[in-house]
Write a protein that holds these residues in place. Structure first.
Motif, PDB file in Angstrom:
ATOM      1  N   GLY A 144      32.094   3.543  13.409  1.00 26.88           N
ATOM      2  CA  GLY A 144      31.725   1.876  13.217  1.00 26.88           C
ATOM      3  C   GLY A 144      32.672   1.132  13.647  1.00 26.88           C
ATOM      4  N   ASP A 145      32.787  -0.126  12.987  1.00 30.57           N
ATOM      5  CA  ASP A 145      33.950  -0.942  13.019  1.00 30.57           C
ATOM      6  C   ASP A 145      35.532  -0.477  12.985  1.00 30.57           C
ATOM      7  OD1 ASP A 145      32.005  -2.848  13.295  1.00 30.57           O
ATOM      8  OD2 ASP A 145      32.196  -3.792  11.244  1.00 30.57           O
TER       9      ASP A 145
ATOM     10  N   SER B 224      29.761  -1.292  19.971  1.00 27.59           N
ATOM     11  CA  SER B 224      29.386  -0.355  18.601  1.00 27.59           C
ATOM     12  C   SER B 224      30.104   0.845  18.644  1.00 27.59           C
ATOM     13  CB  SER B 224      27.733  -0.172  18.983  1.00 27.59           C
ATOM     14  OG  SER B 224      27.399   0.956  18.074  1.00 27.59           O
TER      15      SER B 224
ATOM     16  N   TYR C 150      29.390   3.089  16.228  1.00 23.89           N
ATOM     17  CA  TYR C 150      28.612   4.174  16.213  1.00 23.89           C
ATOM     18  C   TYR C 150      28.126   4.810  17.430  1.00 23.89           C
ATOM     19  CZ  TYR C 150      28.333   2.021  11.279  1.00 23.89           C
ATOM     20  OH  TYR C 150      28.730   1.400  10.140  1.00 23.89           O
TER      21      TYR C 150
END
Length: 511
Positions: free
Chosen positions: A102-103, A146, A148
């Motif tokens: 993620g981030d 992204s 992810y």
């Protein structure tokens, strides 16, 4: 770099320690297809010109981490191996950590990984791998948004291994496909990559040897450098010879993406420290004209049709200044070759036919300082789909003036007018030329329907125009200069216009 894993027993031990299964070609192709499918769903990547560089630098880090693992196994017990990359930048430390996603993953890559790689400290006064890696990542960006999707991509690439000779050969298959994709994508940007059969032909005819320094000042993804290594290595009789060869093969590349691929290409071909420099070759070559910097061999396909900045042009002697990059590269090569040095170079037709001003002066210098012994004229479509501009191969040796120039015309493919992207040139197309060449001393050459020679004095009388048609076959428009074609077209149009005027006058007189 990979030599310790050639022996089957050592390879088995390495696999047991690394716990990595062999990567079949089919499995590898499936993984890369999956990786590209993942990247297509990321909003930050726009087409292959974004996706392929992203894939390339990630694979580069995976390959380099596997090489580090191999070195650690080689040095196991010695306690003196220090990894090149900081632990936090090792693939296994971040890419193999499923918790980093993620981030947080995007933040790590953008704010820690890439900045650290761009600032790797040198370990000695000599240029080493940290310097190469620092240059590689100076132009690298993470364009994925992204975290992810990036995590999913990393999980897929983690299945690609570089831990044995078999895996290296399998990776070569993938790497060639990546280079083809890059060539296709980059063609839209005006970059022309040299087909492997053309590279192989040039290297074979120049025939570099162990102990000679070899330079490609516009090396792109490293095609000439790798072909040189493969050509010379069988004659390297010792480890010392192999080390001398690897240190003597050098390249310069202006753009960061081809530079990354060239470094990776050389690493995959067992070069410990790739001798490729990131920078503008014209500035670098003009900045050092000392005899000690001269080389024995230059083989290159410099960019043509482009323009350089005033700053770069002003570094050249005034009488050789021009905006056309092909002319600047030819001038730089003349400076860089040692007496007795050899060159094989791809040039567009424009370099041959231009016969006034700066181009004439550069060609005059070429024929008076070097023996321009052979010009090979290539058929149309060799560089498809990037350009249809007719191209030629110049072969010359520095140190004595030209007495005569031999021309050899490679015919188009049988039953077709030109080569195409789907039906490209093969090495076999050069077979007749190689047979005609006459070996290292170019002995026994004869004129035929594809070969002819022109005295240097006649070329000088023509204003150093080298765009000379084959006198043994019917007129061929493909290699005629635009100026000549336009003049002929204007004359034809004027003749037609004159006939129309006569016809009009006759009709009016009969009314």
């Amino acid at each position: 770099m990979f030599q310790a894993f050639i022996d089957s027993e050592e390879e088995h031990v390495a696999r047991q320690k690394a716990k990595t299964p062999p990567t079949t070609q089919q499995r590898l192709a499936a993984m890369i297809k999956r990786a590209r499918d993942i990247m297509r769903t990321d909003p930050g990547l726009n087409g292959d010109l974004d996706r392929i560089p992203q894939l390339a630098w990630l694979l580069f880090l995976k390959a380099f981490d596997d090489l580090e693992e191999q070195r650690a196994i080689e040095y196991e017990g010695d306690g003196d191996y220090e990894p090149i990359l900081p632990e936090k930048c090792r693939w296994k430390a971040w890419a193999d950590d499923p918790r980093l996603t993620g981030d947080k993953l995007i933040e790590f890559v953008n704010e820690t990984l890439l900045p650290t790689l761009r600032e790797l400290p040198a370990r000695s006064e000599e240029r080493g791998l940290p310097d190469v890696l620092r240059d590689v990542f100076s132009g690298v960006e993470n364009k994925m948004r992204s975290g992810y999707q990036l995590r999913e991509l990393l999980n897929t690439l983690a299945q690609v291994h570089f831990t044995s000779a078999d895996d290296i050969h399998t990776m070569a298959y993938l790497y060639e496909s990546i280079l083809r994709e890059v060539r296709d994508a980059a063609g839209d940007s005006g970059e022309f990559y040299t087909p492997r059969p053309v590279i192989r032909f040039i290297v074979q005819q120049i025939d570099p040897k162990v102990g000679e320094t070899v330079l490609d000042p516009a090396c792109g993804t490293g095609g000439f450098l790798v072909e040189t290594l493969e050509h010379v290595r069988p004659t390297a009789k010792s480890v010392h010879d192999r080390n001398r060869l690897e240190l003597a093969v050098r390249g310069i590349e202006k753009k960061s993406q081809p530079y990354l691929l060239a470094v990776m290409n050389l690493l995959l071909h067992e070069v410990e420290v790739p001798g490729v420099t990131l920078g503008n070759a014209l500035s670098l070559l003009q900045g050092d004209k000392s005899p000690s910097s001269q080389v024995d061999v230059v083989m290159t396909n410099p960019p043509f049709g482009g323009e350089e900045s005033k700053e770069v042009i002003s570094a050249f002697p005034e009488k050789y200044r021009t905006k056309e990059t092909a002319w600047l590269f030819l001038t730089a090569v003349l400076d860089k070759l040692k007496p007795g040095g050899r060159c094989g170079m791809v040039v567009p037709n424009g370099v041959l036919f231009a016969d006034d001003g700066t181009p004439r002066r550069i060609k005059e210098r070429l024929l008076t300082e070097c023996d321009l012994h052979t010009i090979v004229r290539l058929p149309d479509g060799v560089f498809a789909p990037y350009t249809d501009i007719p191209t030629n191969l110049l072969f010359f040796e520095k140190g004595r003036p030209t007495s005569e120039v031999w021309f050899y015309e490679i015919p188009p493919p049988e039953g077709r007018k030109k080569y195409t992207k789907m039906r490209p040139i093969a090495f076999e197309a050069f077979a007749d030329c190689i047979a005609w060449w006459g070996g290292p001393k170019r002995e026994g050459r004869v004129e035929n329907d594809r070969a002819w020679k022109v005295p240097a004095a006649e070329i000088a009388e023509r204003g150093y125009n080298l765009d000379l048609r084959n006198p043994n076959v019917p007129d061929d428009l493909a290699h005629r200069s635009p100026e000549e074609l336009i003049k002929e077209l204007i004359a034809t149009e004027e003749e037609i216009l004159s006939l129309l005027h006569d016809l009009q006058n006759g009709l009016e007189a009969g009314q």
